[in-house]
Design a protein around this motif. Structure first.
Motif, mmCIF file in Angstrom:
data_model
loop_
_atom_site.group_PDB
_atom_site.id
_atom_site.type_symbol
_atom_site.label_atom_id
_atom_site.label_comp_id
_atom_site.label_asym_id
_atom_site.label_seq_id
_atom_site.Cartn_x
_atom_site.Cartn_y
_atom_site.Cartn_z
ATOM 1 N N ILE A 102 0.794 -1.052 -0.060
ATOM 2 C CA ILE A 102 0.030 -0.130 0.088
ATOM 3 C C ILE A 102 0.972 1.182 -0.156
ATOM 4 C CG2 ILE A 102 -1.531 1.267 1.380
ATOM 5 C CD1 ILE A 102 -2.748 -1.327 2.377
ATOM 6 N N SER A 103 0.907 1.942 -1.015
ATOM 7 C CA SER A 103 1.663 3.411 -1.116
ATOM 8 C C SER A 103 1.289 4.206 -0.580
ATOM 9 C CB SER A 103 2.087 3.438 -2.554
ATOM 10 O OG SER A 103 3.000 4.555 -2.780
ATOM 11 N N ALA A 104 2.097 5.466 -0.141
ATOM 12 C CA ALA A 104 1.501 6.538 0.723
ATOM 13 C C ALA A 104 0.428 7.287 -0.190
ATOM 14 C CB ALA A 104 2.656 7.240 1.036
ATOM 15 N N CYS A 105 -0.889 7.541 0.303
ATOM 16 C CA CYS A 105 -1.610 8.372 -0.365
ATOM 17 C C CYS A 105 -2.184 9.530 0.957
ATOM 18 C CB CYS A 105 -2.921 7.719 -0.780
ATOM 19 S SG CYS A 105 -2.295 6.899 -2.340
ATOM 20 N N LEU A 132 2.864 5.171 5.121
ATOM 21 C CA LEU A 132 1.994 6.172 5.614
ATOM 22 C C LEU A 132 2.584 7.370 5.058
ATOM 23 C CD1 LEU A 132 -0.426 7.099 7.533
ATOM 24 C CD2 LEU A 132 1.303 7.598 9.219
ATOM 25 N N SER A 133 1.536 8.391 4.512
ATOM 26 C CA SER A 133 1.947 9.731 3.940
ATOM 27 C C SER A 133 2.093 10.925 5.156
ATOM 28 C CB SER A 133 0.833 10.102 3.087
ATOM 29 O OG SER A 133 1.049 11.636 2.760
ATOM 30 N N THR A 134 3.193 11.770 4.929
ATOM 31 C CA THR A 134 3.340 12.895 5.638
ATOM 32 C C THR A 134 2.108 13.544 5.811
ATOM 33 O OG1 THR A 134 5.764 13.189 4.950
ATOM 34 C CG2 THR A 134 4.589 15.181 5.755
ATOM 35 N N LEU A 181 11.617 8.957 1.058
ATOM 36 C CA LEU A 181 11.759 10.317 0.971
ATOM 37 C C LEU A 181 11.042 10.522 -0.679
ATOM 38 C CD1 LEU A 181 12.796 13.298 1.552
ATOM 39 C CD2 LEU A 181 14.710 12.738 0.542
ATOM 40 N N THR A 182 9.983 11.285 -0.441
ATOM 41 C CA THR A 182 9.479 11.398 -2.095
ATOM 42 C C THR A 182 10.014 12.724 -2.474
ATOM 43 O OG1 THR A 182 7.327 10.295 -1.286
ATOM 44 C CG2 THR A 182 7.247 11.924 -3.214
ATOM 45 N N VAL A 183 10.457 12.660 -3.855
ATOM 46 C CA VAL A 183 11.296 13.762 -4.372
ATOM 47 C C VAL A 183 10.752 14.092 -5.568
ATOM 48 C CG1 VAL A 183 13.508 13.296 -3.193
ATOM 49 C CG2 VAL A 183 12.937 12.243 -5.550
ATOM 50 N N VAL A 308 8.442 -0.411 -7.377
ATOM 51 C CA VAL A 308 7.927 0.246 -8.551
ATOM 52 C C VAL A 308 6.507 0.763 -8.328
ATOM 53 C CG1 VAL A 308 7.282 -1.614 -10.067
ATOM 54 C CG2 VAL A 308 7.706 0.671 -11.136
ATOM 55 N N ASP A 309 5.835 1.708 -8.646
ATOM 56 C CA ASP A 309 4.470 1.979 -8.701
ATOM 57 C C ASP A 309 3.840 2.868 -9.737
ATOM 58 O OD1 ASP A 309 4.531 4.860 -8.239
ATOM 59 O OD2 ASP A 309 4.520 4.425 -6.130
ATOM 60 N N GLY A 310 2.830 2.755 -10.048
ATOM 61 C CA GLY A 310 2.066 3.581 -10.944
ATOM 62 C C GLY A 310 1.127 2.796 -12.167
ATOM 63 N N GLY A 311 -0.095 2.901 -11.861
ATOM 64 C CA GLY A 311 -1.167 2.241 -12.981
ATOM 65 C C GLY A 311 -1.164 0.730 -12.680
ATOM 66 N N PHE A 312 -0.900 0.090 -11.523
ATOM 67 C CA PHE A 312 -1.091 -1.316 -11.300
ATOM 68 C C PHE A 312 -2.400 -1.470 -10.910
ATOM 69 C CE2 PHE A 312 3.641 -0.730 -11.383
ATOM 70 C CZ PHE A 312 4.120 -1.824 -12.092
ATOM 71 N N ARG A 313 -2.954 -2.496 -12.148
ATOM 72 C CA ARG A 313 -4.475 -2.687 -11.734
ATOM 73 C C ARG A 313 -4.650 -4.009 -11.777
ATOM 74 N NH1 ARG A 313 -3.509 1.814 -10.196
ATOM 75 N NH2 ARG A 313 -4.446 3.855 -11.177
ATOM 76 N N ARG A 314 -3.721 -4.877 -12.069
ATOM 77 C CA ARG A 314 -3.970 -6.338 -12.412
ATOM 78 C C ARG A 314 -2.701 -7.094 -11.754
ATOM 79 N NH1 ARG A 314 -8.766 -8.687 -13.827
ATOM 80 N NH2 ARG A 314 -9.884 -7.276 -15.421
HETATM 81 C C1 LIG Z 1 -5.130 10.768 -3.809
HETATM 82 C C2 LIG Z 1 -3.612 10.367 -3.769
HETATM 83 C C3 LIG Z 1 -2.695 10.976 -2.890
HETATM 84 C C4 LIG Z 1 -1.293 10.565 -2.931
HETATM 85 N N1 LIG Z 1 -0.737 11.050 -1.930
HETATM 86 C C5 LIG Z 1 0.717 10.916 -1.903
HETATM 87 C C6 LIG Z 1 1.661 11.274 -0.740
HETATM 88 O O1 LIG Z 1 1.089 11.830 0.226
HETATM 89 N N2 LIG Z 1 2.796 10.866 -0.942
HETATM 90 C C7 LIG Z 1 3.485 10.213 -1.609
HETATM 91 O O2 LIG Z 1 4.867 9.812 -1.700
HETATM 92 N N3 LIG Z 1 2.696 9.754 -2.970
HETATM 93 C C8 LIG Z 1 1.445 10.117 -2.842
HETATM 94 N N4 LIG Z 1 0.604 9.668 -3.779
HETATM 95 C C9 LIG Z 1 1.127 8.810 -4.804
HETATM 96 C C10 LIG Z 1 0.997 7.177 -4.627
HETATM 97 O O3 LIG Z 1 2.000 6.976 -3.423
HETATM 98 C C11 LIG Z 1 1.808 6.437 -5.644
HETATM 99 O O4 LIG Z 1 2.873 6.723 -6.125
HETATM 100 C C12 LIG Z 1 0.615 6.316 -6.832
HETATM 101 O O5 LIG Z 1 -0.648 6.664 -6.422
HETATM 102 C C13 LIG Z 1 0.821 5.275 -7.560
HETATM 103 O O6 LIG Z 1 -0.045 5.258 -8.734
HETATM 104 P P1 LIG Z 1 -1.517 4.445 -8.826
HETATM 105 O O7 LIG Z 1 -2.450 5.746 -7.958
HETATM 106 O O8 LIG Z 1 -1.805 4.512 -10.400
HETATM 107 O O9 LIG Z 1 -1.518 3.099 -8.222
HETATM 108 C C14 LIG Z 1 -0.805 9.857 -3.944
HETATM 109 C C15 LIG Z 1 -1.596 9.285 -4.696
HETATM 110 C C16 LIG Z 1 -2.873 9.450 -4.760
HETATM 111 C C17 LIG Z 1 -3.636 8.938 -5.914
#
Ligand SMILES: Cc1cc2nc3c(=O)[nH]c(=O)nc-3n(C[C@H](O)[C@H](O)[C@H](O)COP(=O)(O)O)c2cc1C
Length: 379
Positions: A102-105, A132-134, A181-183, A308-314
């Motif tokens: 579970i990536s940070a949101c 967990l997100s900042t 650290l998100t950059v 890696v993350d971004g667009g993973f749905r399956r």
């Molecule tokens: C609503 C939302 C909030 C996010 N907030 C953060 C955040 O606070 N910190 C961070 O590093 N990434 C954040 N992200 C990016 C996610 O950690 C992750 O990189 C990305 O959502 C992956 O792509 P996907 O949504 O297509 O799975 C956020 C993404 C979304 C959709």
């Protein structure tokens, strides 16, 4: 179909049973991850939905992530005994049943009243890693309690060093041992879709957010008390060096998109990195993360884990990333859809579907462990 009960449960899982408009009303009805998207959209206030759904500019990077994954194909091998398949991975001394984390949101209470606690309870139930997100709407201490272990922590760098020390001390005291650290959003971004959709929301934001409006520190417990706030534009590799010296936590960089930066990250002593474009929310001319992954994996050469993350749905998407050398795969919107639609049970079902689909893909491809999933399985 050998009993009436089986027939009825088949019907319940059938799209025909969703109702006239095909939207699921129970997590059990979901046949795939995308079933949660519309269910969540209907329940989440439009301005909050806009924050989740948006990319930047034309949302091109958002779509590129999916397109890249769909373009890549697998090369299944046949006649392998796949009666036992193990999808577990080890990361920083912990074994996880699945490489999907579970990536940070940020701001998850915007999607469901339980917010990050609902996500944490689901992660606990499914033994999944949670970052967990900042800018979370729940503190690291409360999330750790709900999760039953400290989460991975995602840092947006405070602008003043004193704030960095304060944040690190706090998350270390909460027991966190892994920090990202998100950059990729420090330079700023243009979340056009969010602003466009939000116009339809006529509510008065200050009623919930206080006089500071959305994003104010009153709803962000990890930023409250950090003088000067977060996300400065002056951050460089010197910051990484200072942070490296400051903390005993494992330190990873989230938002790497080139082999040059991957090499620098290793030289600056990080413990790993995430190939990420922030789910298409940082810049709008980026490559799909799945297309970036090979050059990063090549230069890192096994010295540290590459996530890696971004667009993973399956599950098959996850398989493709593992084949290209990723150690683990992060998800963002999919679990937010689950959370927004149904709270904790929704997130659980999302994790279950990823797991089941990954296991099925592994069986289909004749790979019995993550280690067996090599580059030979994609084309
Ligand atoms: C609503 C939302 C909030 C996010 N907030 C953060 C955040 O606070 N910190 C961070 O590093 N990434 C954040 N992200 C990016 C996610 O950690 C992750 O990189 C990305 O959502 C992956 O792509 P996907 O949504 O297509 O799975 C956020 C993404 C979304 C959709």
């Amino acid at each position: 179909m050998n009993s009436r009960r089986e027939f009825l449960s088949f019907l319940a899982a059938s799209p025909l049973a969703f109702g006239a408009d095909d939207v699921i009303s129970d997590p059990k009805q979901a046949l795939d991850i995308m079933d949660f998207e519309e269910a969540a959209r209907r329940k989440i206030p439009i301005a909050h939905w806009a924050y989740m759904a948006t990319g930047v500019d034309d949302d091109a990077t958002l779509h590129a992530n999916r397109d890249g994954l769909l373009r890549l194909k697998v090369r299944p091998r046949r006649l392998v005994d796949v009666s036992k398949v193990d999808s577990s991975v080890e990361l920083f001394g912990t074994k996880w049943p699945s490489p999907v984390y579970i990536s940070a949101c940020g701001s998850q209470k915007a999607f469901h009243p339980d917010g990050e606690l609902g996500t944490a309870r689901a992660a606990k139930a499914k033994n999944a890693a949670q970052m967990l997100s900042t800018v979370s709407s729940t503190s690291v201490e409360d999330v750790a309690a709900a999760l039953g272990r400290p989460p991975w922590y995602q840092m947006y760098a405070p602008r003043q060093w004193e704030g960095v020390e304060k944040m690190v001390a706090r998350v270390e005291a909460a027991g966190c041992t892994v920090m990202f650290l998100t950059v990729d959003v420090n330079p700023g971004r243009n979340t056009e879709t969010q602003r466009r959709l939000s116009k339809a929301d006529t509510r008065n934001c200050t009623v919930c957010h206080g006089s500071g409006g959305p994003g104010s520190n009153s709803t962000r417990p990890m930023v409250a008390g950090i003088n000067g706030g977060i996300l400065g534009q002056a951050i460089t590799w010197d910051f990484v060096d200072r942070l490296r010296k400051l903390t005993r936590m494992k330190l990873l960089i989230k938002g790497i998109e080139t082999h040059e930066d991957a090499q620098l990250a290793v030289e600056h002593g990080v413990d790993g990195m995430v190939v990420s474009n922030h789910g298409g929310r940082a810049m709008d001319a980026d490559r799909a993360t799945i297309d970036v992954l090979p050059e990063v994996v090549e230069v890192v050469h096994g010295r540290v884990p590459v996530l890696v993350d971004g667009g993973f749905r399956r599950g098959s998407d996850v398989f493709k990333a593992l084949a290209l050398g990723a150690t683990a795969v992060g998800i963002g919107r999919p679990y937010l859809w689950g959370l927004g639609a149904f709270g904790q049970p929704g997130v659980e079902r999302v994790l279950d579907i990823f797991h089941a689909e990954l296991l099925l893909t592994m069986r289909q491809c004749g790979t019995r462990s993550i280690a067996e999933i090599t580059r030979a399985y994609v084309s």
